[in-house]
Design an enzyme around this catalytic site. Structure first.
Site, PDB file in Angstrom:
ATOM      1  N   HIS A 258      36.847 100.829  11.610  1.00 31.91           N
ATOM      2  CA  HIS A 258      35.419 100.711  11.676  1.00 31.91           C
ATOM      3  C   HIS A 258      34.930 100.214  12.857  1.00 31.91           C
ATOM      4  O   HIS A 258      35.602  99.420  13.803  1.00 31.91           O
ATOM      5  CB  HIS A 258      35.299  99.096  10.633  1.00 31.91           C
ATOM      6  CG  HIS A 258      36.115  98.139  10.843  1.00 31.91           C
ATOM      7  ND1 HIS A 258      37.554  98.247  10.539  1.00 31.91           N
ATOM      8  CD2 HIS A 258      36.051  96.940  11.755  1.00 31.91           C
ATOM      9  CE1 HIS A 258      37.993  96.800  10.745  1.00 31.91           C
ATOM     10  NE2 HIS A 258      37.108  96.142  11.440  1.00 31.91           N
ATOM     11  N   ASN A 259      33.765 100.423  13.383  1.00 30.87           N
ATOM     12  CA  ASN A 259      33.126  99.668  14.591  1.00 30.87           C
ATOM     13  C   ASN A 259      33.514 100.387  15.910  1.00 30.87           C
ATOM     14  O   ASN A 259      33.034 100.271  17.106  1.00 30.87           O
ATOM     15  CB  ASN A 259      33.207  98.417  14.787  1.00 30.87           C
ATOM     16  CG  ASN A 259      32.950  97.379  13.668  1.00 30.87           C
ATOM     17  OD1 ASN A 259      31.762  97.992  12.863  1.00 30.87           O
ATOM     18  ND2 ASN A 259      33.267  96.152  13.504  1.00 30.87           N
TER      19      ASN A 259
END
Length: 362
Positions: A258-259
């Site tokens: 994620h991210n």
């Protein structure tokens, strides 16, 4: 579909000689080529193989005497491996997907571009936008609000999550998943893992706690001309989107946390794993089983050898190897030193004995 030698040469922007009207319908290694195959004789080492096969035409190396090799036609290329990309593209029909299959489930609010083909048992959710000439094979699912650009090719079983945005000329091999939830969990009080990370090893007084999910509200944004291998997994962002830049290619079983932000024209080979919130620059190449810790930065044009583990920032242009990652030349010296250790330890023990004996004599 058969192609004339003249058509193939034009597609490759290469010179062709001999009977350019010869039609071929496949490619083969020189020794296995039949009369309707284009033999791939990319260097002089394949000359003997041409004699063993039955090819009438071949792609040959620059300077080859194609007539002496018994060929009726030849295409001459200065960079053979690059020519492979063109000829394989020309001869690859891709999956057979015709129109929109009656078993496909398409929400009435979805927009499907002109020329798009959708295979059996595909599910397309609310508000999805599919670009022109996209091809979506059997058993794919595209969740609500996702957008996929023109000329996309989704092989069977691909999963596209909610609100994912994908550019043009996208390819996803079977089983790829784009937009699954990020692996984010937290405990009510500071966990032993957090304490160990801060102290570099000391967990302190560990308390029994359960993990609580941090939900993923972001999505995934993918640029143009991106390709994903089989069973790639790309997590959605927690708040902001996970991003993959134009031209980047991910091999089978690559995991993007994620991210994460990955730049343009990167090449990530099989089983690479990038932990959350790490940023990868442009034109980065990571060989198989490389890994990146979370919240670090890997600069432009970095090359990481197989199984390299990056736990801290890597400067632009560096070639790294090992775990933890160091300059490749440094890692090679480390390995040489490790191989010398048994001999050095024996020398050390011999020296200890000699010193001990001298001490006893005195």
């Amino acid at each position: 579909m058969a192609h004339k030698i003249s058509e193939i040469a034009q597609a490759l922007e290469a010179q062709a000689f001999g009977d350019l009207s010869i039609e071929i319908d496949g490619v083969a290694e020189p020794s296995a080529a039949g009369p309707d195959d284009l033999a791939l004789a990319m260097s002089e080492k394949y000359a003997e193989g041409l004699g063993a096969g039955d090819a009438r035409a071949a792609i040959v190396w620059d300077g080859a005497d194609w007539q002496a090799l018994g060929l009726e036609a030849a295409i001459v290329v200065p960079r053979p491996r690059y020519a492979m990309s063109g000829v394989t593209k020309l001869l690859d029909p891709g999956p057979v997907i015709q129109n929109i299959h009656p078993t496909a489930v398409i929400d009435p609010s979805a927009e499907v571009g002109i020329g798009a083909a959708i295979g059996p048992f595909v599910v397309i959710g609310q508000g999805v936008c599919i670009g022109q000439n996209a091809r979506i094979a059997a058993h794919c699912s595209i969740a609500e609000g996702a957008r996929i650009g023109d000329n996309a090719l989704l092989h069977s079983g691909v999963r596209i999550g909610a609100r994912v945005k994908i550019g043009n000329d996208f390819i996803a091999q079977p089983g790829a998943v784009v937009g699954s939830d990020g692996f984010s969990f937290v405990t009510p009080e500071k966990s032993g893992v957090e304490k160990a990370r801060e102290s570099l090893g000391d967990q302190g007084d560990v308390q029994a706690q359960s993990w609580t999910r941090i939900h993923s509200l972001g999505a995934v944004e993918i640029g143009d001309n991106v390709e994903l291998g089989a069973n790639v997994a790309i997590d959605r962002g927690t708040i902001r989107d996970t991003k993959i830049g134009n031209g980047t290619k991910l091999d089978n079983l690559v995991h993007i946390g994620h991210n994460v932000e990955i730049g343009e024209d990167c090449l990530l080979c099989g089983q690479v794993g990038i932990a959350g919130s790490t940023r990868i620059g442009n034109r980065v190449v990571m060989a198989g089983q490389c890994g990146c810790s979370d919240n670090i930065f890997v600069g432009d044009d970095v090359v990481a050898g197989g199984a390299t583990k990056m736990f801290s920032n890597v400067p632009a242009g560096r070639v790294v190897l090992g775990s933890p990652a160091v300059k490749m030349e440094t890692q090679m010296e480390i390995q040489k030193s490790l191989r010398r250790l048994p001999r050095m330890m024996q020398q050390f023990r011999d020296l200890q004995k000699a010193v001990s004996k001298n001490g006893q004599k005195e």
